[in-house]
Design a protein around this motif. Structure first.
Motif, short mmCIF file in Angstrom:
data_model
loop_
_atom_site.label_atom_id
_atom_site.label_comp_id
_atom_site.label_asym_id
_atom_site.label_seq_id
_atom_site.Cartn_x
_atom_site.Cartn_y
_atom_site.Cartn_z
N ALA A 127 -18.89 2.49 -10.68
CA ALA A 127 -18.03 3.37 -9.97
C ALA A 127 -18.52 3.73 -8.53
CB ALA A 127 -18.29 4.70 -11.12
N ILE A 128 -17.39 3.82 -7.77
CA ILE A 128 -17.87 4.25 -6.40
C ILE A 128 -16.96 5.25 -5.89
CG2 ILE A 128 -18.35 1.57 -6.03
CD1 ILE A 128 -15.75 1.66 -4.17
N ILE A 129 -17.30 5.92 -4.73
CA ILE A 129 -16.31 7.07 -4.42
C ILE A 129 -15.28 6.46 -3.61
CG2 ILE A 129 -17.96 7.54 -2.21
CD1 ILE A 129 -16.00 9.95 -4.39
N ALA A 130 -14.10 6.97 -3.82
CA ALA A 130 -12.87 6.54 -2.98
C ALA A 130 -13.22 6.87 -1.30
CB ALA A 130 -11.57 6.93 -3.36
N PRO A 131 -12.81 6.05 -0.52
CA PRO A 131 -12.77 6.42 1.14
C PRO A 131 -12.03 7.57 1.39
CG PRO A 131 -11.53 4.45 0.62
CD PRO A 131 -12.28 4.56 -0.70
N SER A 132 -11.00 8.04 0.76
CA SER A 132 -10.51 9.21 0.87
C SER A 132 -11.28 10.24 0.49
CB SER A 132 -8.92 9.24 -0.08
OG SER A 132 -9.29 9.22 -1.30
N ALA A 133 -11.93 10.36 -0.25
CA ALA A 133 -13.02 11.52 -0.59
C ALA A 133 -13.78 11.82 0.69
CB ALA A 133 -13.64 11.45 -1.67
N ASP A 195 -0.39 11.49 0.99
CA ASP A 195 0.19 10.46 1.27
C ASP A 195 -0.90 9.93 2.33
OD1 ASP A 195 2.50 10.62 0.11
OD2 ASP A 195 3.49 11.78 2.04
N ASP A 196 -1.53 10.70 3.05
CA ASP A 196 -2.68 9.97 3.93
C ASP A 196 -3.84 9.45 3.02
OD1 ASP A 196 -1.05 11.01 6.10
OD2 ASP A 196 -2.47 12.65 6.38
N PHE A 197 -3.88 10.12 1.90
CA PHE A 197 -5.16 9.65 1.07
C PHE A 197 -4.67 8.41 0.31
CE2 PHE A 197 -7.39 13.78 -0.28
CZ PHE A 197 -7.79 13.90 0.91
N VAL A 198 -3.64 8.23 0.04
CA VAL A 198 -3.07 6.83 -0.59
C VAL A 198 -3.11 5.70 0.50
CG1 VAL A 198 -1.14 5.85 -1.41
CG2 VAL A 198 -1.83 8.11 -2.34
N ALA A 199 -2.48 6.21 1.88
CA ALA A 199 -2.37 5.32 2.67
C ALA A 199 -3.74 4.74 3.15
CB ALA A 199 -1.60 5.76 4.10
N LEU A 200 -4.65 5.75 3.18
CA LEU A 200 -6.18 5.20 3.72
C LEU A 200 -6.81 4.38 2.69
CD1 LEU A 200 -8.59 5.38 5.64
CD2 LEU A 200 -9.30 7.54 4.34
N ASN A 201 -6.77 4.59 1.35
CA ASN A 201 -7.15 3.80 0.12
C ASN A 201 -6.55 2.17 0.05
OD1 ASN A 201 -8.68 5.74 -0.48
ND2 ASN A 201 -7.40 6.62 -1.94
N ASN A 202 -5.23 2.39 0.66
CA ASN A 202 -4.47 1.12 0.55
C ASN A 202 -5.12 0.31 1.67
OD1 ASN A 202 -2.87 1.21 -2.00
ND2 ASN A 202 -1.33 1.90 -0.87
N GLN A 203 -5.52 0.85 2.88
CA GLN A 203 -5.88 0.00 4.04
C GLN A 203 -7.10 -0.80 3.42
OE1 GLN A 203 -6.76 2.14 7.65
NE2 GLN A 203 -5.01 3.58 7.58
N VAL A 204 -8.11 -0.19 2.51
CA VAL A 204 -8.88 -0.67 2.01
C VAL A 204 -8.48 -1.81 0.74
CG1 VAL A 204 -11.01 -0.70 0.66
CG2 VAL A 204 -10.68 1.03 2.59
N LEU A 205 -7.73 -1.40 0.00
CA LEU A 205 -7.14 -2.28 -1.23
C LEU A 205 -6.60 -3.49 -0.65
CD1 LEU A 205 -6.27 0.67 -3.57
CD2 LEU A 205 -8.05 -1.17 -3.72
N GLU A 206 -5.82 -3.33 0.51
CA GLU A 206 -4.92 -4.51 0.92
C GLU A 206 -5.87 -5.64 1.42
OE1 GLU A 206 -2.60 -2.54 3.80
OE2 GLU A 206 -1.18 -1.67 2.58
N ARG A 207 -6.92 -5.41 1.54
CA ARG A 207 -7.90 -6.40 2.03
C ARG A 207 -8.65 -7.47 1.08
NH1 ARG A 207 -11.70 -3.06 6.48
NH2 ARG A 207 -9.88 -1.95 7.32
N PHE A 208 -7.98 -7.15 -0.17
CA PHE A 208 -8.39 -8.03 -1.33
C PHE A 208 -7.37 -8.78 -1.89
CE2 PHE A 208 -11.46 -4.47 -0.91
CZ PHE A 208 -12.64 -5.14 -1.35
N THR A 209 -7.58 -9.75 -2.57
CA THR A 209 -6.46 -10.61 -3.24
C THR A 209 -6.18 -9.88 -4.46
OG1 THR A 209 -8.27 -11.95 -4.44
CG2 THR A 209 -7.67 -12.86 -2.26
N ASP A 210 -4.87 -10.51 -5.01
CA ASP A 210 -4.51 -9.93 -6.23
C ASP A 210 -5.64 -10.12 -7.47
OD1 ASP A 210 -1.75 -9.26 -5.24
OD2 ASP A 210 -0.97 -11.23 -5.80
N ALA A 211 -6.01 -11.47 -7.30
CA ALA A 211 -7.16 -11.74 -8.43
C ALA A 211 -8.31 -10.66 -8.30
CB ALA A 211 -7.70 -13.04 -8.27
N GLU A 212 -8.71 -10.43 -6.96
CA GLU A 212 -9.70 -9.38 -6.84
C GLU A 212 -9.31 -8.00 -7.41
OE1 GLU A 212 -12.25 -11.32 -3.24
OE2 GLU A 212 -10.25 -10.36 -2.76
#
Length: 354
Positions: A127-133, A195-212
């Motif tokens: 478990a890790i803390i989300a960047p939005s937090a 919305d800002d939280f989701v966008a920020l977290n997606n900025q991180v998640l988009e850097r990973f492949t579907d498999a990751e």
């Protein structure tokens, strides 16, 4: 077991560790002795999870000061007067506030993962803390010489590194704790902060492949500290559609403590997209009563009427002790609830012929 089941994260610390934390804060023992007590607690936590039949283990966050502040321990560019989180029973938790840049994690979660994996051959989730937090650390008045954009660029880079390190170190899954999602709708009913939280977290998640991303999940709950919540009165209907916009492969959703779980399951079903897995909470850490395996089974079967079984998993609603000083739930109760979750999920899998 046909339906997967996983813990969320924190487990109440044993008395010996709580005493060591107090003694360390008072200067009675040194760092080495505290680390030894933490390692003993990790080993005991993972052994008891195995005894409970858990197919996936966690370290119980035995050496984290809290689920949110662990990256900050030792950071000197902080003041104590950050965002205040009020809970329903009247108590509060307060985040620190950033006073200077650049922002860097002082500790990455991979260190906890490596220590935990030394105690087992079973899969281990981190478990890790989300960047939005952590974005809440930046003050509204700004930081002299360090723009919010520069801070968010540093934060997303640190969050990406943390996730990637855990995946590379063999984590079964990496879970982003996103308790601030539901809370944001209480603080800002317009949904713009969410919305800002989701966008920020997606900025991180988009850097990973579907498999990751298939090994990356997001946990949501209304908080669970000292047997109290911070946002249980916020309607899930405002959160869940936006939650499922997150580009993660797994979603861990508090459900057992909801007053109308069937309604929530319906909202999940409406927003569920192919290829993701939803782990629904089937035991409630805040409720002092230990669920029976049969109660858990029935909750799983209810979920399976809304969620395809191949996309369904189970979990605890929340961590049992997200802050190190939270002793509202006993360690024995936590493990009894986990055992009921495992057994009840197995019974449901058998009922479904999985």
């Amino acid at each position: 077991m046909g339906i997967p089941t996983e813990p969320i994260g924190s487990i109440p610390r044993p008395p010996a560790l709580l005493a060591a934390l107090s003694d360390h804060a008072e200067g009675k023992i040194g760092d080495a002795e505290l680390v030894a007590r933490q390692d003993e607690a990790i080993a005991d936590t993972m052994a008891r999870l195995e005894q409970a039949g858990s197919p996936v283990l966690v370290d119980g966050e035995q050496s984290k000061p809290s689920f949110v502040t662990y990256p900050l321990a030792g950071l000197t560019t902080l003041s104590p007067d950050g965002a205040v989180i009020p809970f329903a029973d009247g108590h509060t938790r307060q985040l620190p506030c950033l006073t200077a840049g650049p922002f860097r994690y002082q500790r990455h979660a991979v260190t906890y993962l490596r220590a935990a994996r030394g105690h087992t051959t079973l899969p281990v989730k981190q478990a890790i803390i989300a960047p939005s937090a952590l974005s809440l650390l930046y003050p509204a008045a700004g930081v002299d010489g360090y723009s919010r954009k520069a801070f968010l660029d540093d934060l997303t880079a640190e969050a990406e590194t943390e996730i990637r390190e855990c995946l590379d170190a063999g984590a079964h899954a990496v879970q982003l704790d996103f308790t601030e999602g539901r809370l944001s709708l209480k603080l800002d009913p317009s949904g713009s902060v969410l919305d800002d939280f989701v966008a920020l977290n997606n900025q991180v998640l988009e850097r990973f492949t579907d498999a990751e991303r298939a090994r990356i999940g997001v946990h949501t709950c209304p908080g669970g500290d000292q047997d109290s919540t911070h946002s249980a009165d916020v309607d899930y209907a405002g959160l869940l559609p936006k939650l499922f916009q997150l580009k993660a492969g797994n979603f861990y959703i508090q459900l057992a403590g909801e007053p109308d779980p069937e309604r929530v399951l319906g909202i999940i079903a409406e927003n569920l997209r192919p290829g993701v897995k939803v782990f629904v909470g089937v035991v409630d850490p805040i409720d002092p009563a230990v669920e029976t395996p049969e109660q858990v089974r029935d909750r799983v079967l209810a979920a399976a009427r809304h969620i395809p079984p191949d996309q369904l998993g189970t979990c605890d609603d929340c961590g049992f002790s997200p802050f190190a000083d939270d002793t509202s739930t006993s360690r024995d109760t936590a493990f009894a609830k986990i055992a009921a979750r495992v057994q009840g999920t197995r019974l449901a899998s058998e009922s479904l012929g999985l």
